[in-house]
Write a protein that holds these residues in place. Structure first.
Motif, PDB file in Angstrom:
ATOM      1  N   PRO A 150      -4.145  -8.911   7.082  1.00 45.88           N
ATOM      2  CA  PRO A 150      -2.847  -8.474   7.203  1.00 45.88           C
ATOM      3  C   PRO A 150      -2.528  -7.133   7.404  1.00 45.88           C
ATOM      4  O   PRO A 150      -3.204  -6.281   7.116  1.00 45.88           O
ATOM      5  N   ASP A 151      -1.329  -6.905   8.169  1.00 46.77           N
ATOM      6  CA  ASP A 151      -0.932  -5.605   8.393  1.00 46.77           C
ATOM      7  C   ASP A 151       0.450  -5.413   7.659  1.00 46.77           C
ATOM      8  O   ASP A 151       0.838  -4.301   7.285  1.00 46.77           O
ATOM      9  N   VAL A 152       1.070  -6.537   6.917  1.00 48.05           N
ATOM     10  CA  VAL A 152       2.138  -6.367   5.871  1.00 48.05           C
ATOM     11  C   VAL A 152       1.760  -7.287   4.827  1.00 48.05           C
ATOM     12  O   VAL A 152       1.457  -8.297   5.071  1.00 48.05           O
ATOM     13  N   ILE A 153       1.892  -6.740   3.607  1.00 49.37           N
ATOM     14  CA  ILE A 153       1.739  -7.791   2.585  1.00 49.37           C
ATOM     15  C   ILE A 153       2.829  -7.634   1.369  1.00 49.37           C
ATOM     16  O   ILE A 153       3.218  -6.724   1.173  1.00 49.37           O
ATOM     17  N   GLU A 154       3.348  -8.805   1.062  1.00 53.04           N
ATOM     18  CA  GLU A 154       4.298  -8.885  -0.098  1.00 53.04           C
ATOM     19  C   GLU A 154       3.453  -8.864  -1.377  1.00 53.04           C
ATOM     20  O   GLU A 154       2.560  -9.809  -1.571  1.00 53.04           O
ATOM     21  N   VAL A 155       3.853  -7.947  -2.352  1.00 50.04           N
ATOM     22  CA  VAL A 155       3.208  -7.824  -3.475  1.00 50.04           C
ATOM     23  C   VAL A 155       4.149  -7.717  -4.709  1.00 50.04           C
ATOM     24  O   VAL A 155       5.475  -7.230  -4.355  1.00 50.04           O
ATOM     25  N   GLY A 156       3.826  -8.296  -5.765  1.00 48.92           N
ATOM     26  CA  GLY A 156       4.857  -8.038  -6.623  1.00 48.92           C
ATOM     27  C   GLY A 156       5.053  -6.378  -7.290  1.00 48.92           C
ATOM     28  O   GLY A 156       4.067  -5.760  -6.988  1.00 48.92           O
ATOM     29  N   ASN A 157       6.194  -6.310  -7.604  1.00 47.66           N
ATOM     30  CA  ASN A 157       6.568  -4.729  -7.689  1.00 47.66           C
ATOM     31  C   ASN A 157       5.632  -4.139  -8.747  1.00 47.66           C
ATOM     32  O   ASN A 157       5.316  -3.019  -8.721  1.00 47.66           O
ATOM     33  N   THR A 158       5.123  -4.748  -9.663  1.00 49.65           N
ATOM     34  CA  THR A 158       4.306  -4.074 -10.786  1.00 49.65           C
ATOM     35  C   THR A 158       2.961  -4.105 -10.505  1.00 49.65           C
ATOM     36  O   THR A 158       2.159  -3.785 -11.055  1.00 49.65           O
ATOM     37  N   GLN A 159       2.572  -4.704  -9.207  1.00 49.60           N
ATOM     38  CA  GLN A 159       1.235  -4.714  -8.719  1.00 49.60           C
ATOM     39  C   GLN A 159       0.824  -3.405  -7.885  1.00 49.60           C
ATOM     40  O   GLN A 159      -0.451  -3.422  -7.526  1.00 49.60           O
ATOM     41  N   VAL A 160       1.844  -2.952  -7.486  1.00 50.19           N
ATOM     42  CA  VAL A 160       1.514  -1.868  -6.291  1.00 50.19           C
ATOM     43  C   VAL A 160       0.459  -0.857  -6.729  1.00 50.19           C
ATOM     44  O   VAL A 160      -0.504  -0.322  -6.079  1.00 50.19           O
ATOM     45  N   SER A 161       0.800  -0.252  -7.951  1.00 52.71           N
ATOM     46  CA  SER A 161      -0.329   0.755  -8.507  1.00 52.71           C
ATOM     47  C   SER A 161      -1.894   0.312  -8.454  1.00 52.71           C
ATOM     48  O   SER A 161      -2.578   1.291  -8.164  1.00 52.71           O
ATOM     49  N   GLN A 162      -1.972  -0.977  -8.739  1.00 56.61           N
ATOM     50  CA  GLN A 162      -3.479  -1.260  -8.491  1.00 56.61           C
ATOM     51  C   GLN A 162      -4.086  -1.074  -7.235  1.00 56.61           C
ATOM     52  O   GLN A 162      -5.409  -0.658  -7.136  1.00 56.61           O
ATOM     53  N   TYR A 163      -3.285  -1.100  -6.162  1.00 52.15           N
ATOM     54  CA  TYR A 163      -3.933  -0.833  -4.799  1.00 52.15           C
ATOM     55  C   TYR A 163      -3.807   0.569  -4.476  1.00 52.15           C
ATOM     56  O   TYR A 163      -4.575   0.973  -3.621  1.00 52.15           O
ATOM     57  N   VAL A 164      -2.843   1.231  -4.826  1.00 53.70           N
ATOM     58  CA  VAL A 164      -2.616   2.490  -4.746  1.00 53.70           C
ATOM     59  C   VAL A 164      -3.742   3.470  -5.168  1.00 53.70           C
ATOM     60  O   VAL A 164      -4.203   4.320  -4.577  1.00 53.70           O
ATOM     61  N   GLU A 165      -4.192   3.042  -6.550  1.00 52.60           N
ATOM     62  CA  GLU A 165      -5.285   3.686  -7.081  1.00 52.60           C
ATOM     63  C   GLU A 165      -6.464   4.065  -6.236  1.00 52.60           C
ATOM     64  O   GLU A 165      -7.017   5.029  -6.421  1.00 52.60           O
ATOM     65  N   ARG A 166      -6.951   3.228  -5.382  1.00 53.11           N
ATOM     66  CA  ARG A 166      -8.049   3.198  -4.658  1.00 53.11           C
ATOM     67  C   ARG A 166      -7.703   3.648  -3.240  1.00 53.11           C
ATOM     68  O   ARG A 166      -8.603   3.903  -2.244  1.00 53.11           O
ATOM     69  N   ASP A 167      -6.431   4.261  -2.974  1.00 52.23           N
ATOM     70  CA  ASP A 167      -6.080   4.786  -1.601  1.00 52.23           C
ATOM     71  C   ASP A 167      -6.076   3.760  -0.467  1.00 52.23           C
ATOM     72  O   ASP A 167      -6.727   4.108   0.536  1.00 52.23           O
ATOM     73  N   ARG A 168      -5.425   2.594  -0.927  1.00 47.01           N
ATOM     74  CA  ARG A 168      -5.809   1.677   0.260  1.00 47.01           C
ATOM     75  C   ARG A 168      -4.435   1.313   0.631  1.00 47.01           C
ATOM     76  O   ARG A 168      -4.562   0.513   1.758  1.00 47.01           O
ATOM     77  N   LEU A 169      -3.383   1.841   0.587  1.00 44.25           N
ATOM     78  CA  LEU A 169      -2.140   1.763   1.166  1.00 44.25           C
ATOM     79  C   LEU A 169      -1.596   3.037   1.846  1.00 44.25           C
ATOM     80  O   LEU A 169      -1.817   3.980   1.623  1.00 44.25           O
ATOM     81  N   LEU A 170      -0.739   2.516   2.970  1.00 47.19           N
ATOM     82  CA  LEU A 170      -0.131   3.527   3.704  1.00 47.19           C
ATOM     83  C   LEU A 170       0.913   4.301   3.013  1.00 47.19           C
ATOM     84  O   LEU A 170       1.881   3.526   2.510  1.00 47.19           O
ATOM     85  N   ASP A 171       0.939   5.517   3.248  1.00 48.60           N
ATOM     86  CA  ASP A 171       1.947   6.339   2.478  1.00 48.60           C
ATOM     87  C   ASP A 171       3.151   6.333   3.599  1.00 48.60           C
ATOM     88  O   ASP A 171       3.508   6.742   4.610  1.00 48.60           O
ATOM     89  N   LEU A 172       4.261   5.797   3.112  1.00 50.09           N
ATOM     90  CA  LEU A 172       5.714   5.462   3.606  1.00 50.09           C
ATOM     91  C   LEU A 172       6.549   6.578   3.157  1.00 50.09           C
ATOM     92  O   LEU A 172       8.125   6.085   3.451  1.00 50.09           O
ATOM     93  N   THR A 173       6.374   7.563   2.576  1.00 54.04           N
ATOM     94  CA  THR A 173       7.286   8.406   2.055  1.00 54.04           C
ATOM     95  C   THR A 173       8.478   9.042   2.962  1.00 54.04           C
ATOM     96  O   THR A 173       9.588   9.161   2.775  1.00 54.04           O
ATOM     97  N   LEU A 174       7.900   9.458   4.248  1.00 56.71           N
ATOM     98  CA  LEU A 174       8.691   9.993   5.320  1.00 56.71           C
ATOM     99  C   LEU A 174       9.688   9.041   5.852  1.00 56.71           C
ATOM    100  O   LEU A 174      10.786   9.204   5.707  1.00 56.71           O
ATOM    101  N   GLU A 175       9.210   7.831   6.211  1.00 59.35           N
ATOM    102  CA  GLU A 175      10.469   6.728   6.313  1.00 59.35           C
ATOM    103  C   GLU A 175      11.120   6.689   5.435  1.00 59.35           C
ATOM    104  O   GLU A 175      12.381   6.297   5.755  1.00 59.35           O
ATOM    105  N   ALA A 176      10.896   6.374   3.992  1.00 65.96           N
ATOM    106  CA  ALA A 176      11.620   6.077   2.937  1.00 65.96           C
ATOM    107  C   ALA A 176      12.724   7.037   2.937  1.00 65.96           C
ATOM    108  O   ALA A 176      14.039   6.511   2.567  1.00 65.96           O
ATOM    109  N   ARG A 177      12.489   8.179   2.887  1.00 65.80           N
ATOM    110  CA  ARG A 177      13.508   9.468   2.673  1.00 65.80           C
ATOM    111  C   ARG A 177      14.321   9.643   4.019  1.00 65.80           C
ATOM    112  O   ARG A 177      15.668   9.894   3.775  1.00 65.80           O
ATOM    113  N   LEU A 178      13.758   9.605   5.140  1.00 65.52           N
ATOM    114  CA  LEU A 178      14.742   9.867   6.446  1.00 65.52           C
ATOM    115  C   LEU A 178      15.332   8.710   7.099  1.00 65.52           C
ATOM    116  O   LEU A 178      16.263   8.982   7.591  1.00 65.52           O
ATOM    117  N   HIS A 179      14.774   7.583   6.815  1.00 63.77           N
ATOM    118  CA  HIS A 179      15.380   6.540   7.653  1.00 63.77           C
ATOM    119  C   HIS A 179      15.759   5.433   6.822  1.00 63.77           C
ATOM    120  O   HIS A 179      16.425   4.533   7.635  1.00 63.77           O
TER     121      HIS A 179
END
Length: 418
Positions: A87-116
């Protein structure tokens, strides 16, 4: 993927046009999207796909519908290893994101979130679980939270002329409704999501990371104990079982067959009630869970979904475009209206204001929160000490003593390794 396999995958979701199998789609790059069963109807996805591909002529969508059962392991495998068909995009439960972030497996979308994407207006209960160290990885899609579903006829019979606007008035009204063979409220003893809202309303929490100093349980703080005290007082005004949660038995079933004036649930459960007891059609109303201050909804647990992009995505630009479109105002509000969800932004709440249950839910969602943003929180829920704590208190045990015991167990789980 072979053509035959791709055809089968797309046909199962009713999305042939979106999978690029119609004329003109062969030279497009494919963006694979995993969405969960029941999140969006087929017709919505078909229209979204057609418009997205029309506006993004170099891309085609392969939307694959996933089952919730076992999805955690499947997503973990996908973000860990990655395959050509991954998959290139995955729907996950809002409380599940942290377990995937912990292993540095997700794309950082901070710039898009703040600017666009106007991230400052997202519902905190969806946005905050998608963050780590102020970086945004999970992008809010839709939300749902609990409200009070009530019997308008029983309110009228008891002389309760309007939904209560604060917690003290809620207790008074519930006690007034608890007469003539009626239950003022059905509240199971282990409905810990509802308890969490009461704790947050008091300024407490289930656990805290100490500002980065390590997670520990906090059910034994004065604020959390005040939340439990309110739960105990409210629960006593009905006949909910102290040793079971809201699914044992299903509270919609109890509400449908008994003289129950109120229950705390997502608005969609009202449909189940009416299906089981058609005589209640037109007799059900909704109001936000009351808070301590008059006219301000109480804090509630907010559930829902975020969209994430794995670091191993082979079509990052296309994936970002899909997330931007799905979570943008046009498609997000349309999905909310179609599915009786809460949109991902507070400013979009008016889009669902013409439906009583969803409007009540949207009002509460503005004060929604999520469970502690720890990768280990799922383990807490798997062997939930909060439920045991609640039952012991409702049976007469000392709240402070039991809260300390439950907090220790939470701490041990959150600090465990592996």
């Amino acid at each position: 993927m072979r053509r035959r396999s791709l055809l089968a995958a797309c046909a199962s979701a009713g999305l042939l046009a979106g999978c690029g199998l119609l004329p003109g789609g062969e030279d497009r790059r494919t963006v694979t999207v995993w969405l969960m069963k029941g999140s969006a109807p087929e017709e919505f996805l078909r229209r979204f796909t057609e418009e997205f591909e029309r506006k993004n002529s170099g891309l085609r969508l392969d939307i694959r519908i996933q089952e919730w059962t076992g999805i955690g392991d499947k997503v973990q495998a996908a973000v860990d290893t990655g395959t050509e068909e991954g998959p290139d995009v995955i729907e996950v439960g809002n409380t599940q994101v942290s377990q995937y972030v912990e292993r540095d497996r997700l794309l950082d979308l901070t710039l898009e979130a703040r600017l666009h994407w106007g991230g400052e207006d997202w519902l905190p209960g969806l946005a905050e679980p998608g963050q780590l160290m102020s970086h945004q990885y999970g992008i809010p899609w839709y939300a749902a939270n609990r409200v009070v579903i009530y019997r308008k006829d029983l309110f009228e019979q008891a002389g309760v002329t309007a939904p209560p606007r604060d917690r003290d008035a809620w207790l008074d009204a519930t006690e007034q409704l608890n007469s003539g063979g009626n239950q003022g409220i059905y509240l199971a003893g282990q409905d810990w999501y509802t308890l969490a809202g009461f704790i947050w309303e008091e300024g407490g929490g289930l656990a805290d990371d100490g500002g980065g100093g390590g997670w520990h349980g906090t059910l034994d703080t004065p604020a959390a104990l005040r939340g439990m005290d309110f739960y105990q007082r409210l629960q006593a005004l009905g006949e909910g079982p102290v040793g079971a949660d809201e699914e044992h038995p299903p509270q919609a079933q109890v509400f449908a067959r008994g003289q129950v004036a109120q229950m705390v649930a997502v608005p969609g459960l009202a449909r189940t009630v009416v299906e089981q007891n058609p005589q209640l059609k037109g007799k059900l109303g909704f109001f936000p869970v009351p808070g301590r201050l008059a006219g301000r909804p109480g804090a509630v647990f907010i559930g829902g979904s975020d969209l994430v992009i794995p670091n191993n995505s082979r079509e990052r630009d296309g994936a970002v475009a899909v997330v931007a479109a799905l979570t943008g105002a046009r498609w997000d509000t349309e999905l909310a209206r179609t599915m009786n969800y809460v949109p991902n932004k507070k400013s979009l709440a008016k889009a669902v204001g013409d439906e009583e249950g969803v409007a009540a839910m949207a009002a509460g969602a503005a004060r929604g929160q999520a469970t502690p943003n720890s990768p280990q929180w799922g383990k807490v829920e798997a062997d939930n000490p909060i439920k045991e704590y609640m039952t012991k208190v409702l049976k007469g045990a000392d709240p402070a003593t039991e809260a300390k015991r439950a907090s220790r167990r939470i701490t041990e789980t959150l600090t465990s390794v592996g």
